[in-house]
Design an enzyme around this catalytic site. Structure first.
Site, PDB file in Angstrom:
ATOM      1  N   GLY A  42     -15.683 -21.190   4.914  1.00  0.00           N
ATOM      2  CA  GLY A  42     -16.856 -20.652   4.238  1.00  0.00           C
ATOM      3  C   GLY A  42     -17.010 -19.162   4.411  1.00  0.00           C
ATOM      4  O   GLY A  42     -16.154 -18.484   4.992  1.00  0.00           O
ATOM      5  N   HIS A  64     -20.347  -8.708   7.003  1.00  0.00           N
ATOM      6  CA  HIS A  64     -19.253  -9.307   6.254  1.00  0.00           C
ATOM      7  C   HIS A  64     -18.133  -9.778   7.174  1.00  0.00           C
ATOM      8  O   HIS A  64     -17.475 -10.787   6.895  1.00  0.00           O
ATOM      9  CB  HIS A  64     -18.707  -8.297   5.241  1.00  0.00           C
ATOM     10  N   HIS A 111     -17.690 -11.802  -3.784  1.00  0.00           N
ATOM     11  CA  HIS A 111     -17.363 -10.417  -4.134  1.00  0.00           C
ATOM     12  C   HIS A 111     -18.495  -9.879  -4.994  1.00  0.00           C
ATOM     13  O   HIS A 111     -18.294  -9.367  -6.093  1.00  0.00           O
ATOM     14  CB  HIS A 111     -16.012 -10.335  -4.844  1.00  0.00           C
ATOM     15  N   ASN A 112     -19.704  -9.974  -4.439  1.00  0.00           N
ATOM     16  CA  ASN A 112     -20.913  -9.704  -5.204  1.00  0.00           C
ATOM     17  C   ASN A 112     -21.141  -8.226  -5.484  1.00  0.00           C
ATOM     18  O   ASN A 112     -21.252  -7.804  -6.641  1.00  0.00           O
ATOM     19  CB  ASN A 112     -22.127 -10.275  -4.466  1.00  0.00           C
TER      20      ASN A 112
END
EC number: 6.3.5.3
Length: 778
Positions: free
Chosen positions: A572, A63, A109-110
């Site tokens: 991105g 991340h 923000h899965n």
């Protein structure tokens, strides 16, 4: 005010009382593998403290470090005449004229949203808003791109309701309109939903702020909410696949307060206007750690933090917890020495916590100090006597972080994935097929979602959701976006987000290129010129060679489409490990594009506007290819068929033509063909306009009617125009080398496709409106 020469240089850190014993086994539980453990030992020349191990684990997570994707992301085109700021900062920016720029980014923000849908989605919105206003821009609009599991999956109703409520709750409260987005359902997302949030803001191009810790001895100031234990190891959790225990990870989900964020937004914009800051970074993923390290790395400096000074709301926070907490609504600022009081005065005005928590150094190291037993919330705690708890060179945490060229392996062609073949299409009831398709959850109305979003706050929305292929918003470039300010410049932006994972699964290169093309096509079908793109690349585990093969091919598809269409990538996000117990999501490289209308008079709706208008099909003819289509997937239950492909040269010509038609003001409507194909696009224009049409089916008669009706081949647009404009429309199409075919007229109360079907518009509209009822009810 202390200077660099007065800064105490630390010795080797010592373990903080109560910390766990550090080991390679403990590191593994934080996502640090054996080879990375050895790299940590080499970088430090010793074993890390527990807090240091936490710092490495979050900074080396996928991340934060992009360790599996950076090598591929370098292929993307990032420069162009309109680019003001490309990748590498909190957000990207493109020029919109008169000294102003649009600042925007998309983030995922899965995992948090699957664990706790409301707060996960809400804090996703909060985080992307901060990325934009950290750059000095006032946010003007939000979009989102959502993916859920099967409509009949037991968790889908709860997840859909929670995510939509979280997005609306945060965006509505802070006063930034949510003006569009997309949502799809597929079994691959059953155990791993996607919540991708986008924000665009407006700033002066010469007044952007950057995340740099510059100026030796300058104070580092903490501003915003106090620190708690929420969100600890959120970045690490977002960099691992789900398993049976994942739903128990609630403490890794942040808790948002949109009203506090509103105060922070206004305070930051006021502080920016003072000109007293040299750098600013929001505390997003990995919290205080990432913001500190990234600011120091960008400036080539070091940073020393006094953790005893961190404002906190929870008793007994350890250095590890303060460094890794992802508590929301927090900023880290570096001000000019001697100007701290200007920051403090504004923070007091907006009722925000603040504290000087460190200094910029020239050591090139990230150093943190804390006092064992000291807690400012406890009057009986030990007096301050700080010791070094973290001392790490900046390089290994940032630019020298692990970089992997993961193995790749081409998977076998998806084909029918072992499922049933499509079969004979000749005996289908095409009218019934269209009604069912228009009323399916992947194609029908999103009104149930839109009703929960405030899309007209700030009075900037030119179109309501569903009125045009892209959202169009009016923005005021002047004194803090105030439309009453004398001399304010009015600009019109077009915004769209897109991706169809089915097509990416069948052909990652062309599927990703199709996502860019469709997103840009939506912009031009609304009257805008695409300026720049942000992406959110959602894929499964990078440790699986087939995932990395798809990822690499998708990057190449994005590159080729962006290059052909002249749309650079300015920002991105990459989200990997989107799988549950080995079951991957569809590869979903979501893109969002910001475009600009030269004039509000160029705007185009998708609705048929007047009876008697001619309807024309522009672009490539259909080959009847049904691979990856919604029609085929519903029929067979699997994603399959041959990839439909895309001709980028033809796509460029079509988009330039549609933009020219919009600027010539000769069209009444424009709508691109995408999900559901020709029949669905025609129906959507009829429903939006409340009037029918009578057309012939384009394409070669030898191709099955169902295939021509429902193929999702790209590079096609349906337009309508007054009869007297036919010659000019045809002339512009010929000028751009775009196939043009008049196929019928607007009128009546049915959608009639000759020799195929005829269905009342009212029946289609009813099915369209009720599409989400099986999931969320009326």
């Amino acid at each position: 005010m202390s200077t660099q020469s007065e800064t105490t240089l630390p010795g080797a850190p010592v373990p903080f009382p109560g910390e766990p014993q550090v080991s390679a086994q403990l590191a593994a539980t934080m996502g640090v593998d054996q080879s990375e453990w050895q790299r940590i030992l080499k970088a430090l020349g010793r074993e890390p403290t527990y807090a240091e191990l936490g710092v490495f684990s979050v900074m080396w997570s996928e991340h934060c470090s992009y360790k599996s994707s950076r090598i591929h992301l370098r292929k993307l085109p990032t420069k162009g005449p309109k680019v003001v700021q490309g990748p590498g900062e909190n957000a990207g920016a493109v020029d919109i004229g008169d000294g102003y720029c649009a600042v925007f980014k998309m983030e995922s923000h899965n995992h948090p949203s699957y664990i706790e849908p409301y707060q996960g989605a809400a804090t996703g919105v909060g985080g992307i808003l901060r990325d934009v206003f950290t750059m000095g821009a006032r946010p003007v609009a939000n979009l989102n791109s959502l993916r859920f599991g099967r409509p009949d999956h037991p968790r889908t109703p709860e997840l859909l309701r929670g995510v939509v409520a979280g997005i609306g709750g945060y965006g509505n409260s802070i006063g930034v309109p949510t003006v569009g987005g997309e949502v799809q359902f597929d079994a691959s997302y059953d155990g791993n939903i996607l919540v991708n949030a986008f924000t665009v803001g407006i700033a002066r191009s010469e007044g952007l702020f950057f995340g740099k810790a510059e100026g030796l001895g300058n104070p580092v100031i903490y501003v915003g909410s106090r620190t708690g234990r929420d969100g600890i190891h959120g970045a690490t959790m977002a960099s691992a696949e789900f398993d049976a225990e994942s739903e128990k990870k609630l403490p890794t989900v942040q808790v948002g307060d949109p009203f506090r964020e509103k105060l922070l937004l206004e305070a930051c914009l006021e502080i920016f206007a003072k000109g007293c800051l040299v750098g600013i970074q929001d505390m997003g993923a990995a919290g205080l750690t990432s913001s500190s390290v990234e600011m120091a790395a960008r400036a080539g400096n070091g940073l020393e933090l006094d953790l005893d000074a961190i404002p906190r709301r929870t008793y007994g926070l350890t250095p590890y917890e303060m460094l890794l907490s992802e508590s929301q609504e927090r900023m880290l600022m570096v001000s000019e020495a001697g100007r701290e009081e200007e920051v403090f005065e504004i923070c007091r005005k907006w009722d925000l916590d603040f504290a000087v928590v460190g200094r910029v150094t020239d050591t090139g190291r990230f150093v943190c100090k804390a006092t064992p037993g000291h807690d400012p919330l406890d009057p009986k705690s030990a007096p301050k006597s700080p010791q070094v708890v973290v001392d790490i060179p900046i390089g290994p945490l940032a630019d020298e972080a692990p970089l992997y060229d993961r193995p790749q392996e081409a998977p076998p062609p998806v084909g029918d994935a072992g499922g049933p073949a499509l079969g004979d299409l000749s005996g289908l009831d095409l009218a019934r097929e269209l009604v069912e398709l228009v009323g399916s959850p992947n194609i029908g109305s999103r009104a149930w979602i839109w009703r929960q979003y405030d899309h007209i706050v700030r009075a900037g929305s030119v179109f309501r959701p569903g009125e045009s292929d892209a959202a169009v918003v009016r923005v005021f470039c002047g004194k803090d976006g105030d439309p009453s300010f004398e001399g304010a410049k009015v600009k019109y932006l077009a915004l769209s987000s897109d991706c169809n994972g089915r097509h990416v699964l069948l052909d990652p290169h062309d599927g990703a290129a199709m996502a860019v093309a469709e997103c840009a096509r939506n912009i031009v079908c609304s009257g805008g010129e695409p300026l720049g793109l942000t992406d959110c690349l959602n894929f499964a585990s990078p440790q699986k060679p087939q995932t990395m093969w798809r990822f690499a091919r998708a990057i190449e598809g994005l590159r080729d489409a962006c290059t052909a269409l002249g749309v650079p990538v300015v920002s991105g996000n990459v989200s990997l490990y989107n799988e549950t117990e080995g079951r991957p999501i569809l590869p979903t490289p979501t893109v969002a594009i910001v475009g600009q209308l030269a004039s509000v008079e160029d705007r185009l709706r998708l609705a048929f506007a007047s009876d008697g208008d001619l309807i024309a099909h522009l672009g490539t003819g259909s080959r009847g290819a049904l691979g990856g289509s919604e029609f085929r997937t519903r029929k067979t239950g699997v994603v399959g068929g041959d990839p439909v492909g895309i001709d980028l040269d033809a796509e460029v010509k079509l988009q330039q033509c549609v933009l020219a038609l919009a600027r010539a003001h000769v069209l009444r409507s424009a709508h691109d063909l995408s999900d559901g194909g020709f029949a669905v696009a025609l129906t959507e224009s009829a429903i939006a306009g409340g009037r029918g049409c009578r057309v012939t089916l384009p394409g070669h008669a030898a191709i099955a009617k169902a295939a021509r009706l429902f193929s999702e081949e790209p590079t096609r647009v349906i337009v309508s125009f007054a009869k007297e404009q036919r010659a000019e429309v045809e002339r512009l199409c010929a000028q751009h080398g775009v196939p043009f075919e008049v196929i019928g007229e607007v009128g009546g109360d049915t959608v009639r496709i000759e020799e195929c079907l005829e269905v009342p518009v009212a029946q289609l509209a009813d099915a369209h409106a009720r599409c989400l009822e099986p999931i969320v009810g009326r």
